[in-house]
Design an enzyme around this catalytic site. Structure first.
Site, PDB file in Angstrom:
ATOM      1  N   ILE A  20       0.874  -1.324   0.039  1.00 19.39           N
ATOM      2  CA  ILE A  20       0.250  -0.046   0.123  1.00 19.39           C
ATOM      3  C   ILE A  20       0.917   1.206   0.072  1.00 19.39           C
ATOM      4  O   ILE A  20       0.554   2.055  -0.789  1.00 19.39           O
ATOM      5  CB  ILE A  20      -0.873   0.051   1.095  1.00 19.39           C
ATOM      6  CG1 ILE A  20      -1.917  -1.214   1.118  1.00 19.39           C
ATOM      7  CG2 ILE A  20      -1.629   1.463   1.375  1.00 19.39           C
ATOM      8  CD1 ILE A  20      -2.780  -1.232   2.293  1.00 19.39           C
ATOM      9  N   ASP A  77      10.253   2.525   7.209  1.00 18.61           N
ATOM     10  CA  ASP A  77       9.927   1.263   7.682  1.00 18.61           C
ATOM     11  C   ASP A  77      11.001   0.413   8.409  1.00 18.61           C
ATOM     12  O   ASP A  77      12.285   0.766   8.209  1.00 18.61           O
ATOM     13  CB  ASP A  77       9.872   0.582   6.258  1.00 18.61           C
ATOM     14  CG  ASP A  77       9.019  -0.944   6.246  1.00 18.61           C
ATOM     15  OD1 ASP A  77       7.757  -0.788   5.727  1.00 18.61           O
ATOM     16  OD2 ASP A  77       9.538  -1.599   6.803  1.00 18.61           O
ATOM     17  N   GLU A 135     -14.449  -1.806  17.063  1.00 14.76           N
ATOM     18  CA  GLU A 135     -15.476  -1.517  15.898  1.00 14.76           C
ATOM     19  C   GLU A 135     -16.516  -2.499  16.126  1.00 14.76           C
ATOM     20  O   GLU A 135     -16.647  -3.823  16.437  1.00 14.76           O
ATOM     21  CB  GLU A 135     -14.816  -1.961  14.555  1.00 14.76           C
ATOM     22  CG  GLU A 135     -13.573  -1.064  14.485  1.00 14.76           C
ATOM     23  CD  GLU A 135     -12.791  -1.262  12.958  1.00 14.76           C
ATOM     24  OE1 GLU A 135     -13.231  -2.192  12.328  1.00 14.76           O
ATOM     25  OE2 GLU A 135     -11.645  -0.807  12.808  1.00 14.76           O
ATOM     26  N   HIS A 169     -14.208   1.690   8.376  1.00 14.14           N
ATOM     27  CA  HIS A 169     -13.089   0.662   7.675  1.00 14.14           C
ATOM     28  C   HIS A 169     -13.420   0.226   6.406  1.00 14.14           C
ATOM     29  O   HIS A 169     -13.655  -0.840   6.180  1.00 14.14           O
ATOM     30  CB  HIS A 169     -13.479  -0.562   8.835  1.00 14.14           C
ATOM     31  CG  HIS A 169     -12.015  -1.372   8.785  1.00 14.14           C
ATOM     32  ND1 HIS A 169     -11.625  -1.925   9.934  1.00 14.14           N
ATOM     33  CD2 HIS A 169     -11.176  -1.585   7.934  1.00 14.14           C
ATOM     34  CE1 HIS A 169     -10.588  -2.768   9.750  1.00 14.14           C
ATOM     35  NE2 HIS A 169     -10.085  -2.657   8.353  1.00 14.14           N
TER      36      HIS A 169
END
Length: 440
Positions: A185, A204, A293, A318
């Site tokens: 992504i 990263d 959630e 989401h």
């Protein structure tokens, strides 16, 4: 296992001869109509159709299941497909007596107790990359929406308020985008952002080759301090829980910068985000994931009331990978992996399991069976198994281990029907056995 026939193009034939390759043998010791598959949370129709094409029984639900309802449904199924809301805990898996594999039709697998599943010989598959483009495009939309305060203007217009302002509204061209997590992504996002005139830096924990003009930095703190926009794309691990809190936002992020979280709800500390938006230190934020959630759609989002009245905060339920294209790709990828595992024993792509595969058995290979032996990873297992195989010819064999679990796949010839049960029972009786299947 799909039956295919491979023939060469006409120009590859030689005069006076023909070339054909035999069809692979269909390895099914079962009536496919006996295989039961349970799909929850509106798993895409591509997966449903793929399973039905195999002849499996398929039961679907639009929502997640919980508690006794989930336990009752999972008791006798061979495969369960879920997305992010269904929680497959050890207690639930203990009730799943026939379960062979779990398909997570999403990126993450944190909703599954992977260790408990592996210990029961249940492989888990997911689709880590199929929705990468959808998430990357959502971030681009959020960058522009935050920079132009589109969420607030939209809300005001729906309230009948005309508020044409330019103060505090910006182009994203020329701004610095900081990407935390430069995987599929993050790297796709960097290309899109550069095309829109942004300067991209990333952080990263792995050394990853940059794409385009993106530049790596050596620390999270350095990335936060130089970025106008910070976007998060990391998995949920012990190291990433609470990764962005008061220290990271108030002491390192620029005043007037923006934060986007499309990673996992646990990565950002909600109180710190609320305080930073209230104080004006952050000019805006976009949140697609939350520490807790709801399991289904409806008026259930009540756990974070402090978020609801904040300015220039884009909140979405989401939906990072919720596009038709992403869900079709996920449906195809995960259903294919599960079908190959059922029909052939192929575990390529499993997240909690050794990944092994062998080429298909030819239809010409008579009296050949495929043994799939999942066992505890302890010394002496292969010696014991090969002693059982000794009366037959081992055509191919492959084994690998992952942690405490090991997996052997072997094609054994000269196994008559009368010897098949004896072979199977001998393997199942070995002390390390977790689960054994024989395909023929």
């Amino acid at each position: 296992m799909a039956v295919t026939e491979m023939t060469p193009r006409p120009e590859s034939r030689t005069r006076g001869s023909s070339f054909t390759q035999s069809k692979p043998k269909v390895l099914r010791p079962f009536d496919t109509t006996e295989v039961k598959i349970l799909l929850l949370e509106n798993v895409n129709l591509t997966a449903v159709e793929a399973f039905k094409k195999q002849g499996y029984q398929v039961e679907t639900y639009a929502k997640a299941l919980v508690g006794d309802e989930l336990i009752e449904k999972i008791k006798d199924v061979h495969i369960i497909g879920i997305r992010s809301k269904t929680k497959l805990t050890k207690a639930v898996l203990d009730e799943a007596k026939n379960l062979m594999a779990i398909g997570c039709f999403c990126i993450g697998t944190n909703q599954v107790d992977l260790k408990a599943a592996a210990e029961k010989g249940i492989s888990v598959f997911n689709s880590p990359f199929s929705n990468s483009r959808s998430v990357a495009e959502l971030v681009i939309g959020e960058l522009i929406a935050l920079a132009r305060q589109l969420g607030d203007r939209n809300t005001e217009m729906h309230q009948g308020i005309w508020n044409k302002v330019s103060k505090g509204c910006y182009e994203i061209r020329g701004k610095v985008l900081g990407i935390v997590g430069y995987g599929h992504i993050g790297s796709q996002l960097s290309v899109l952002a550069e095309a829109m005139g942004m300067t991209v830096y990333f952080y990263d924990i792995l050394q990853i080759m940059p794409i385009g003009q993106a530049k790596p930095v050596e620390s999270l703190e350095e990335l936060l301090s130089i970025s106008d926009f910070v976007t998060l794309h990391v998995p949920e691990t012990e190291d990433t829980k609470g990764l962005i809190g008061e220290r990271e936002i108030m002491h390192y992020m620029k005043k007037g910068s923006f934060l986007i979280n499309n990673a996992r709800g646990s990565v950002v500390q909600i109180p710190a985000l609320v305080n930073a938006l209230k104080s004006g230190h952050l000019a805006g934020a976009a949140v697609d994931v939350y520490p807790k959630e709801p399991a289904s759609n409806g008026p259930h989002f009540t756990d974070f009331p402090d978020l609801l009245k904040l300015k220039n905060l884009i909140m979405t339920p989401h939906i990072g990978g919720s596009t038709e294209e992403a869900q079709r790709m996920i449906g195809m990828e995960v259903s294919t992996a599960l079908t190959k595992y059922i029909n052939e024993g192929c575990s390529l792509g499993a997240v909690n399991f050794p990944e092994i595969d062998l080429r298909a058995i030819s239809q010409e290979e008579k009296n050949t069976v495929r043994v799939l032996h999942i066992h505890r990873n302890i010394p002496g297992v292969l010696r014991t198994i090969n002693e059982i195989f000794a009366e037959h010819n081992v055509e191919k064999q492959y084994s690998d281990s992952k942690g405490e679990i090991a997996y052997v796949m072997a094609d054994i010839s000269n196994v008559s029907q009368e010897h098949l049960e004896t072979l199977y029972n001998a393997i199942v009786a070995t002390p390390a056995n977790i689960r054994t299947r024989v395909l023929y």
